[in-house]
Enzyme design. Structure first.
Site, PDB file in Angstrom:
ATOM      1  N   CYS A  14     -28.286 -47.708  86.929  1.00 27.58           N
ATOM      2  CA  CYS A  14     -29.648 -48.224  87.021  1.00 27.58           C
ATOM      3  C   CYS A  14     -29.784 -49.193  85.857  1.00 27.58           C
ATOM      4  O   CYS A  14     -29.867 -48.772  84.707  1.00 27.58           O
ATOM      5  CB  CYS A  14     -30.696 -47.114  86.912  1.00 27.58           C
ATOM      6  SG  CYS A  14     -32.373 -47.779  86.898  1.00 27.58           S
ATOM      7  N   CYS A  58     -33.502 -48.964  84.024  1.00 23.15           N
ATOM      8  CA  CYS A  58     -33.824 -47.817  83.175  1.00 23.15           C
ATOM      9  C   CYS A  58     -32.726 -46.768  83.341  1.00 23.15           C
ATOM     10  O   CYS A  58     -31.638 -46.957  82.825  1.00 23.15           O
ATOM     11  CB  CYS A  58     -35.214 -47.268  83.495  1.00 23.15           C
ATOM     12  SG  CYS A  58     -35.592 -47.146  85.244  1.00 23.15           S
ATOM     13  N   SER A  59     -32.963 -45.696  84.074  1.00 21.12           N
ATOM     14  CA  SER A  59     -31.926 -44.670  84.202  1.00 21.12           C
ATOM     15  C   SER A  59     -32.139 -43.845  85.461  1.00 21.12           C
ATOM     16  O   SER A  59     -31.888 -42.646  85.457  1.00 21.12           O
ATOM     17  CB  SER A  59     -31.921 -43.774  82.965  1.00 21.12           C
ATOM     18  OG  SER A  59     -33.208 -43.205  82.799  1.00 21.12           O
ATOM     19  N   CYS A  60     -32.609 -44.476  86.562  1.00 15.20           N
ATOM     20  CA  CYS A  60     -32.853 -43.741  87.802  1.00 15.20           C
ATOM     21  C   CYS A  60     -31.575 -43.026  88.244  1.00 15.20           C
ATOM     22  O   CYS A  60     -30.477 -43.572  88.131  1.00 15.20           O
ATOM     23  CB  CYS A  60     -33.322 -44.689  88.898  1.00 15.20           C
ATOM     24  SG  CYS A  60     -34.871 -45.491  88.481  1.00 15.20           S
TER      25      CYS A  60
HETATM   26 FE    FE Z   1     -34.108 -46.408  86.519  1.00 16.51          FE
END
Ligand code: FE
Length: 195
Positions: A103, A106-108
């Site tokens: 991602c 962000c950090s999905c």
């Molecule tokens: Fe994310």
């Protein structure tokens, strides 16, 4: 003031925020407990079960690649972390294509299914580099792919999460589903390992 925050200070702040959200009618204690329960029930072992089933059952594999959420239902698993389950797309590795997830924004991550993501997945270095030079990044993880193998990087969005279906390793013809599942790692499900 020292700028130091103890865990209890953070807990008090979190509770204050929860109470504001509840007070505004945006959520409830039961709903928050449900979300946290779903997140804590996620585990790479869930993904490993899905992969092992796909390896032994070609019809399940087809259904998984067409509609992963429905295939999860068959195993009693879900992507749910709240009222609206996230959509899951499963991408299958082959002799010619290797998939890897990121991602960049962000950090999905499919938390409801796989639990919290590893810290490196959230790092700025991984998120920026795997898109530009996936082959080099995978080699740093110890995964050296043949030059002929195409690497496809899937950039996850807030609406849809991905999981990699690794190739079944050779020499595993005699193994049962549970033994196969035990071979699958979290890194394999993200695509930074072969399995
Ligand atoms: Fe994310």
């Amino acid at each position: 003031m020292t700028g130091h925050h103890s865990n209890s200070e953070i807990a008090v702040r979190v509770r204050r925020l929860e109470e504001r959200l509840i007070g505004a009618g945006l959520t409830s204690d039961d709903q928050l407990d449900g979300i946290i329960g779903q997140i804590l029930s996620g585990s790479p072992a869930n993904g490993a079960r899905v992969v092992a089933r796909a390896w032994v059952d070609p019809a399940f594999r087809e259904r998984l690649l067409v509609d992963a959420n429905r295939a999860l239902d068959e195993l009693g698993l879900s992507m749910s972390t709240g009222p609206q389950p996230q959509r899951l797309t499963v991408v299958a590795n082959s002799a010619t294509t290797h998939n890897v997830l990121v991602c960049t924004l962000c950090s999905c991550y499919p938390i409801g299914l796989l639990g919290p993501s590893p810290s490196w997945y959230k790092s700025e270095a991984y998120r920026s580099r795997v898109v530009r030079e996936p082959r080099a990044v995978l080699a740093e993880f110890g995964l050296v792919l043949p030059e002929a193998t195409e690497i496809v990087v899937h950039d996850t969005s807030a609406e849809s999460r991905h999981m990699v279906l690794p190739m079944r390793p050779g020499g595993t013809a005699g193994l049962g589903e549970a033994e196969l599942a035990a071979l699958v790692t979290r890194e394999g499900l993200i695509g930074t390992a072969a399995v």
